[in-house]
Design a protein around this motif. Sequence first.
Motif, PDB file in Angstrom:
ATOM      1  N   GLU A   1       1.004 -23.464 -44.889  1.00  0.00           N
ATOM      2  CA  GLU A   1       1.549 -22.622 -45.237  1.00  0.00           C
ATOM      3  C   GLU A   1       0.990 -21.268 -43.851  1.00  0.00           C
ATOM      4  N   TYR A   2       1.465 -20.303 -43.644  1.00  0.00           N
ATOM      5  CA  TYR A   2       1.059 -19.737 -42.038  1.00  0.00           C
ATOM      6  C   TYR A   2       1.362 -18.025 -42.755  1.00  0.00           C
ATOM      7  N   ALA A   3       0.344 -17.301 -42.287  1.00  0.00           N
ATOM      8  CA  ALA A   3       0.740 -16.065 -42.377  1.00  0.00           C
ATOM      9  C   ALA A   3       0.071 -15.375 -40.976  1.00  0.00           C
ATOM     10  N   TYR A   4       0.389 -14.217 -40.343  1.00  0.00           N
ATOM     11  CA  TYR A   4       0.349 -13.419 -39.533  1.00  0.00           C
ATOM     12  C   TYR A   4      -0.157 -11.916 -39.775  1.00  0.00           C
ATOM     13  N   THR A   5      -1.074 -11.800 -38.844  1.00  0.00           N
ATOM     14  CA  THR A   5      -2.002 -10.471 -39.188  1.00  0.00           C
ATOM     15  C   THR A   5      -1.896  -9.716 -37.988  1.00  0.00           C
ATOM     16  N   GLN A   6      -1.923  -8.646 -37.921  1.00  0.00           N
ATOM     17  CA  GLN A   6      -1.736  -7.239 -36.598  1.00  0.00           C
ATOM     18  C   GLN A   6      -2.978  -7.191 -37.158  1.00  0.00           C
TER      19      GLN A   6
ATOM     20  N   TYR B   1      -5.915 -30.778 -51.212  1.00  0.00           N
ATOM     21  CA  TYR B   1      -6.227 -32.068 -49.966  1.00  0.00           C
ATOM     22  C   TYR B   1      -4.637 -32.055 -49.315  1.00  0.00           C
ATOM     23  N   ARG B   2      -3.661 -31.937 -49.574  1.00  0.00           N
ATOM     24  CA  ARG B   2      -2.678 -32.186 -48.544  1.00  0.00           C
ATOM     25  C   ARG B   2      -1.660 -30.694 -48.594  1.00  0.00           C
ATOM     26  N   LEU B   3      -2.577 -29.306 -48.867  1.00  0.00           N
ATOM     27  CA  LEU B   3      -1.936 -28.314 -48.160  1.00  0.00           C
ATOM     28  C   LEU B   3      -2.714 -27.144 -47.825  1.00  0.00           C
ATOM     29  N   ILE B   4      -2.776 -26.784 -46.585  1.00  0.00           N
ATOM     30  CA  ILE B   4      -3.454 -25.790 -45.705  1.00  0.00           C
ATOM     31  C   ILE B   4      -3.286 -24.738 -45.364  1.00  0.00           C
ATOM     32  N   GLN B   5      -3.514 -24.003 -45.609  1.00  0.00           N
ATOM     33  CA  GLN B   5      -3.481 -22.956 -45.814  1.00  0.00           C
ATOM     34  C   GLN B   5      -3.599 -21.890 -43.308  1.00  0.00           C
ATOM     35  N   TYR B   6      -2.812 -21.142 -42.846  1.00  0.00           N
ATOM     36  CA  TYR B   6      -3.462 -20.545 -41.326  1.00  0.00           C
ATOM     37  C   TYR B   6      -3.344 -19.390 -41.311  1.00  0.00           C
ATOM     38  N   ALA B   7      -4.267 -18.767 -40.750  1.00  0.00           N
ATOM     39  CA  ALA B   7      -4.194 -17.334 -40.427  1.00  0.00           C
ATOM     40  C   ALA B   7      -3.966 -17.240 -39.367  1.00  0.00           C
ATOM     41  N   PHE B   8      -2.897 -16.384 -38.364  1.00  0.00           N
ATOM     42  CA  PHE B   8      -3.057 -17.108 -36.850  1.00  0.00           C
ATOM     43  C   PHE B   8      -2.380 -14.510 -36.539  1.00  0.00           C
ATOM     44  N   PRO B   9      -3.133 -14.501 -35.439  1.00  0.00           N
ATOM     45  CA  PRO B   9      -2.429 -13.644 -34.938  1.00  0.00           C
ATOM     46  C   PRO B   9      -1.241 -12.881 -34.960  1.00  0.00           C
ATOM     47  N   SER B  10      -0.885 -11.618 -35.220  1.00  0.00           N
ATOM     48  CA  SER B  10       0.895 -11.785 -34.812  1.00  0.00           C
ATOM     49  C   SER B  10       1.360 -12.139 -33.566  1.00  0.00           C
ATOM     50  N   GLU B  11       0.657 -12.119 -32.135  1.00  0.00           N
ATOM     51  CA  GLU B  11       1.081 -12.181 -31.188  1.00  0.00           C
ATOM     52  C   GLU B  11       1.242 -14.212 -31.407  1.00  0.00           C
ATOM     53  N   PHE B  12       0.907 -14.871 -32.094  1.00  0.00           N
ATOM     54  CA  PHE B  12       1.268 -15.882 -31.907  1.00  0.00           C
ATOM     55  C   PHE B  12       3.034 -15.990 -32.360  1.00  0.00           C
ATOM     56  N   LEU B  13       3.380 -14.849 -32.813  1.00  0.00           N
ATOM     57  CA  LEU B  13       4.823 -15.439 -33.019  1.00  0.00           C
ATOM     58  C   LEU B  13       5.284 -15.473 -32.276  1.00  0.00           C
ATOM     59  N   LYS B  14       5.051 -14.758 -30.182  1.00  0.00           N
ATOM     60  CA  LYS B  14       5.855 -14.787 -29.256  1.00  0.00           C
ATOM     61  C   LYS B  14       5.505 -15.200 -28.187  1.00  0.00           C
ATOM     62  N   ALA B  15       4.843 -16.379 -29.127  1.00  0.00           N
ATOM     63  CA  ALA B  15       4.543 -17.407 -28.041  1.00  0.00           C
ATOM     64  C   ALA B  15       5.732 -18.719 -27.976  1.00  0.00           C
ATOM     65  N   ARG B  16       5.723 -19.292 -26.558  1.00  0.00           N
ATOM     66  CA  ARG B  16       6.782 -19.998 -26.809  1.00  0.00           C
ATOM     67  C   ARG B  16       6.436 -22.087 -26.668  1.00  0.00           C
ATOM     68  N   THR B  17       4.534 -21.687 -26.760  1.00  0.00           N
ATOM     69  CA  THR B  17       4.339 -23.243 -26.351  1.00  0.00           C
ATOM     70  C   THR B  17       3.408 -23.594 -27.063  1.00  0.00           C
TER      71      THR B  17
ATOM     72  N   ASP C   1      -8.613 -21.916 -28.502  1.00  0.00           N
ATOM     73  CA  ASP C   1      -8.488 -22.438 -29.386  1.00  0.00           C
ATOM     74  C   ASP C   1      -7.937 -21.733 -30.947  1.00  0.00           C
ATOM     75  N   LEU C   2      -6.743 -22.120 -31.685  1.00  0.00           N
ATOM     76  CA  LEU C   2      -6.081 -21.300 -32.771  1.00  0.00           C
ATOM     77  C   LEU C   2      -7.173 -22.039 -33.301  1.00  0.00           C
ATOM     78  N   TYR C   3      -7.098 -23.032 -33.679  1.00  0.00           N
ATOM     79  CA  TYR C   3      -7.419 -23.828 -35.283  1.00  0.00           C
ATOM     80  C   TYR C   3      -8.734 -25.045 -35.193  1.00  0.00           C
ATOM     81  N   HIS C   4      -9.468 -25.184 -35.375  1.00  0.00           N
ATOM     82  CA  HIS C   4      -9.950 -26.713 -35.502  1.00  0.00           C
ATOM     83  C   HIS C   4     -10.905 -26.623 -36.683  1.00  0.00           C
ATOM     84  N   VAL C   5     -10.486 -28.085 -36.649  1.00  0.00           N
ATOM     85  CA  VAL C   5     -11.189 -28.543 -37.882  1.00  0.00           C
ATOM     86  C   VAL C   5     -12.308 -30.038 -37.954  1.00  0.00           C
ATOM     87  N   LYS C   6     -12.716 -30.581 -38.343  1.00  0.00           N
ATOM     88  CA  LYS C   6     -13.032 -32.055 -37.751  1.00  0.00           C
ATOM     89  C   LYS C   6     -13.692 -32.262 -39.006  1.00  0.00           C
ATOM     90  N   LYS C   7     -14.152 -33.772 -39.477  1.00  0.00           N
ATOM     91  CA  LYS C   7     -14.825 -33.945 -41.110  1.00  0.00           C
ATOM     92  C   LYS C   7     -16.084 -34.423 -40.566  1.00  0.00           C
TER      93      LYS C   7
END
Length: 240
Positions: A235-240, A128-144, A102-108
């Motif tokens: 909006e997305y950030a990819y961290t080393q 209410y309408r904008l979310i910021q994600y921070a993913f590991p940089s290897e996420f950019l190599k994922a195909r699905t 799981d890379l991200y999970h949010v529940k009301k």
Amino acid sequence: MFLRPRNGFNIGFSDKTGNPEGCDCFDSSGDVLLDPKEQIVFWSGSTCWTDLAMSEAKEWSPDECLKLTAPCDGYLCPMSANTYGIEFLEFRIREMEGQQRDLYHVKKPDDAPSEPITDIPPEQEDLYRLIQYAFPSEFLKARTIGTSLVFSVGEKEVPSFRMIERHYFRDKLLKSFDFTLGFCMPNSRNTWEVIYTLPELDPETEKEMIDNPYETKSDSFYFVGDKMVMHNKAEYAYTQ
């Protein structure tokens, strides 16, 4: 709905030239604006819309959203456009390869108000309408990747629920997704599972995306039939 100002002016061109000269610019009464450079908030094709014209007159179709070439500065529909009482309850992003984490999970929260929010001041819309994600940089190599969205519907049936999602790095379109879910019953709870096939990135673009957090952005447009009922951003950030 009012678009957020950029550099002190209400300007948000979808055209890459950023040059309003030669286009027809109107306010909500149909009068030509004398100084379009300071009045325009969005340029769609050959028509420039002011914030008032956008909120009172412009309804964006799926075909128009599929032609956008850059992230929106504002929101293309007010929150009150959600007349079907659609409310997002839980959202999950997961790997489809490797460890399938799981890379991200949010529940009301279960004790949160059940009514969707439809009327807030424009300056608070991003909360209410904008979310910021921070993913590991290897996420950019994922195909699905896979997502799971749990949502509820109000007292009206939803004949067809469609999502168009446009992903950009700066003003370059990386990928466009278009998914349609079928009929949703009134007062129902639904789960929408989606598989994303991600674009292959050249090494230079990948490095720039890592080096420039939150300059990778997406717009998610939700339609019932051809009527836009929701517009959210990420909006997305990819961290080393």
